[in-house]
Design an enzyme around this catalytic site. Structure first.
Site, PDB file in Angstrom:
ATOM      1  N   CYS A 257      -9.917  -3.832  -9.206  1.00 19.18           N
ATOM      2  CA  CYS A 257     -10.605  -4.776  -8.212  1.00 19.18           C
ATOM      3  C   CYS A 257     -11.965  -4.805  -8.657  1.00 19.18           C
ATOM      4  CB  CYS A 257     -10.407  -4.609  -6.743  1.00 19.18           C
ATOM      5  SG  CYS A 257     -10.883  -2.923  -6.253  1.00 19.18           S
TER       6      CYS A 257
ATOM      7  N   ASP B 212      -3.485   0.933  -9.998  1.00 20.50           N
ATOM      8  CA  ASP B 212      -4.479   0.398  -9.597  1.00 20.50           C
ATOM      9  C   ASP B 212      -5.670   1.525  -9.487  1.00 20.50           C
ATOM     10  OD1 ASP B 212      -6.174  -1.163  -7.967  1.00 20.50           O
ATOM     11  OD2 ASP B 212      -4.831  -1.091  -6.304  1.00 20.50           O
TER      12      ASP B 212
ATOM     13  N   ASP C 185      -3.554  14.701  -8.015  1.00 18.00           N
ATOM     14  CA  ASP C 185      -4.431  14.025  -8.991  1.00 18.00           C
ATOM     15  C   ASP C 185      -3.654  13.067  -9.607  1.00 18.00           C
ATOM     16  OD1 ASP C 185      -6.225  13.199 -10.838  1.00 18.00           O
ATOM     17  OD2 ASP C 185      -7.105  14.881 -10.977  1.00 18.00           O
TER      18      ASP C 185
ATOM     19  N   GLY D 111      -0.372  -0.973   0.048  1.00 20.76           N
ATOM     20  CA  GLY D 111       0.060  -2.249  -0.224  1.00 20.76           C
ATOM     21  C   GLY D 111       1.000  -2.646  -1.245  1.00 20.76           C
ATOM     22  N   LYS D 112       0.772  -1.985  -2.418  1.00 18.61           N
ATOM     23  CA  LYS D 112       1.599  -2.313  -3.703  1.00 18.61           C
ATOM     24  C   LYS D 112       2.968  -1.565  -3.540  1.00 18.61           C
ATOM     25  CE  LYS D 112      -2.477  -3.425  -6.367  1.00 18.61           C
ATOM     26  NZ  LYS D 112      -3.295  -3.430  -5.256  1.00 18.61           N
TER      27      LYS D 112
ATOM     28  N   CYS E 281      -2.398   6.311  -7.629  1.00 18.26           N
ATOM     29  CA  CYS E 281      -3.657   5.785  -6.847  1.00 18.26           C
ATOM     30  C   CYS E 281      -2.895   4.931  -5.933  1.00 18.26           C
ATOM     31  CB  CYS E 281      -4.765   5.251  -7.672  1.00 18.26           C
ATOM     32  SG  CYS E 281      -5.299   6.531  -9.030  1.00 18.26           S
ATOM     33  N   ALA E 282      -2.092   5.202  -5.122  1.00 23.62           N
ATOM     34  CA  ALA E 282      -1.396   4.095  -4.316  1.00 23.62           C
ATOM     35  C   ALA E 282      -1.742   4.102  -2.911  1.00 23.62           C
ATOM     36  CB  ALA E 282       0.316   4.820  -4.300  1.00 23.62           C
ATOM     37  N   ALA E 283      -2.340   4.776  -2.215  1.00 23.59           N
ATOM     38  CA  ALA E 283      -2.883   4.669  -0.911  1.00 23.59           C
ATOM     39  C   ALA E 283      -4.143   3.543  -1.073  1.00 23.59           C
ATOM     40  CB  ALA E 283      -3.577   5.996  -0.301  1.00 23.59           C
ATOM     41  N   PRO E 284      -3.918   2.506   0.217  1.00 26.98           N
ATOM     42  CA  PRO E 284      -3.315   2.688   1.184  1.00 26.98           C
ATOM     43  C   PRO E 284      -1.925   2.218   1.079  1.00 26.98           C
ATOM     44  CG  PRO E 284      -4.961   1.108   1.394  1.00 26.98           C
ATOM     45  CD  PRO E 284      -5.037   1.620   0.240  1.00 26.98           C
TER      46      PRO E 284
END
Length: 446
Positions: free
Chosen positions: A374, A321, A306, A264-265, A259-262
């Site tokens: 978050c 994330d 996915d 930052g990590k 779930c990397a986008a956008p």
């Protein structure tokens, strides 16, 4: 005698176009449950935004965010000046009142202009036009008497009751009220800097936080700020920048960012020297991730898939994330408070569990998993981690120590997990205070 409301004029009236678009976007959030970001950016953006000057686009954002951030209080003040309540047959009438009240009580500027333009918003709508006189009268009274009433209001009014109950149960009444107060203030801009944070803090007129992020107040569009075009930094809340640091030394290690986008990590991990595979199901968001990688001169393998079903690895480390209720980011995304419902949690928790269990399967024995959300809701953090640990004896918690986050003991729970709250990080200047609400746990595959 009250002066008559102004007569309709064309959309050429200075300031009218921006306020009409702000009204459309507010109606999109409050009447049609359309996320604010979707209406401001990308393919779903309001068509009129592109035709506005940059200053007017910024005004639209300020108006909409201001109304949503203080929605409960604004509705309360407006209601005190309405003898018969809001007109039910003309939703645009409330929108016009909220925009006018926000300009008078929050944004400053001439009150007469706020009244005039809000009346014009109503006049441009066939259902609300009949209430133009009412809107004129109410906003004039707010201009005369509203400031004192507004200042006396409890900021908890700006948080839906179901969320206040949850936060009170999880963190206590005082902390819940402090979270609500933090969410009522527009946040600063946090940057993750590739090198020499002190130097860049000077260039962007900011300060270096104890975590290493640079915090500044926005000075115009982000792409025009020093260092953006050369990829010296990227925008990332100071709390959101912490989970990627929990892996420790990453040089030469393989890591999957689910779930990397956008991105930052992903950028943080790539900067640390890891071999990163960034996985996300959203092609538009992956485009933004690729753009950020290119701008910052960093590399990662980008996979559109996915993450809950993706197979790969095994990896030395996996970062999850996970999609969540995002209640920790309400101060940056004030629409979230009014779009989310208690029933949303069930599906989100199920997805988070699937993602975390997929991360376990992708991690080699001895490898590390960092799971984060978050969210301020314990079900999406502490409770979920505890449940997964109970069901997976091949995994154990690796407690986080305050020394790993610059000695900030208040951000680490007794169980050794990260928990930041919007009311953390007090500052005499409220504009420079606060963090996003974040949760993170570090696990090890045995």
């Amino acid at each position: 005698m009250m002066p008559p409301p102004p007569q309709p004029t064309s959309s050429e009236t200075p300031g009218f176009a921006a306020r009409r678009i702000a009204a459309d976007i507010l109606d999109g959030v409050l009447r049609r449950a359309r996320p604010l970001d979707e209406q401001l950016d990308g393919r779903g953006a309001h068509v009129g935004l592109a035709h506005l000057a940059e200053r007017d686009r910024a005004l639209v954002r300020r108006i909409v965010a201001g109304v949503l951030r203080r929605l409960g209080s604004l509705r309360h003040v407006v209601g005190t000046f309405l003898d018969r309540g809001l007109p039910r047959d003309a939703p645009r009438a409330e929108t016009a009142l909220l925009i006018g009240a926000a300009q008078i009580l929050l944004l400053g500027g001439p009150a007469h202009a706020a009244v005039d333009l809000s009346v014009r918003i109503a006049q441009a709508d066939r259902h609300a036009a009949r209430y133009a006189g009412l809107i004129n009268a109410v906003l004039r009274r707010i201009a005369r008497e509203g400031a004192a009433r507004f200042a006396e209001l409890d900021l908890a009014l700006d948080t839906p009751e179901w969320l206040m109950r949850r936060w009170t149960e999880a963190y206590g009444a005082d902390t819940a009220r402090n979270i609500a107060a933090a969410n009522a203030t527009e946040p600063a801009l946090d940057l993750t800097v590739k090198h020499d944070a002190e130097e860049w803090a000077g260039k962007v007129r900011g300060r270096v936080l104890p975590t290493g992020s640079v915090r500044t107040l926005p000075h115009g569009p982000v792409p025009l700020m020093p260092g953006f075009s050369e990829g010296a930094w990227w925008v990332q809340d100071a709390a959101a920048a912490l989970p990627a640091r929990l892996f420790g030394e990453m040089r030469g290690r393989t890591v999957a960012d689910l779930c990397a986008a956008p991105g930052g990590k992903t950028l943080q991990l790539a900067l640390a020297g890891a071999q990163v595979t960034a996985v996300d199901r959203s092609e538009p968001r992956l485009t933004r991730l690729r753009d950020n990688l290119q701008r910052c001169g960093l590399t990662a393998e980008v996979v559109a898939a996915d993450a809950a079903e993706w197979t790969g690895g095994p990896f030395d480390a996996v970062l999850v994330d996970a999609p969540c209720s995002s209640t920790g980011t309400i101060r940056r995304h004030p629409d979230i408070a009014w779009l989310k419902r208690p029933g949303d949690l069930t599906a989100l928790i199920a997805l988070q569990r699937r993602l975390l269990e997929r991360a376990l399967a992708l991690t080699r024995p001895g490898g590390t998993i960092v799971f984060c959300t978050c969210s301020l809701e314990p079900e999406e953090g502490e409770q979920l981690t505890a449940a997964v640990l109970a069901d997976h004896p091949e995994v154990r918690r690796r407690p986080i120590s305050p020394s790993e986050i610059n000695g900030l003991e208040g951000l680490v729970t007794p169980a050794g997990e990260l928990r930041t709250l919007p009311c953390h990080w007090a500052d005499p200047d409220s504009r420079l205070a606060g963090l996003d609400g974040f949760y993170a746990a570090r696990l090890e595959r045995i």
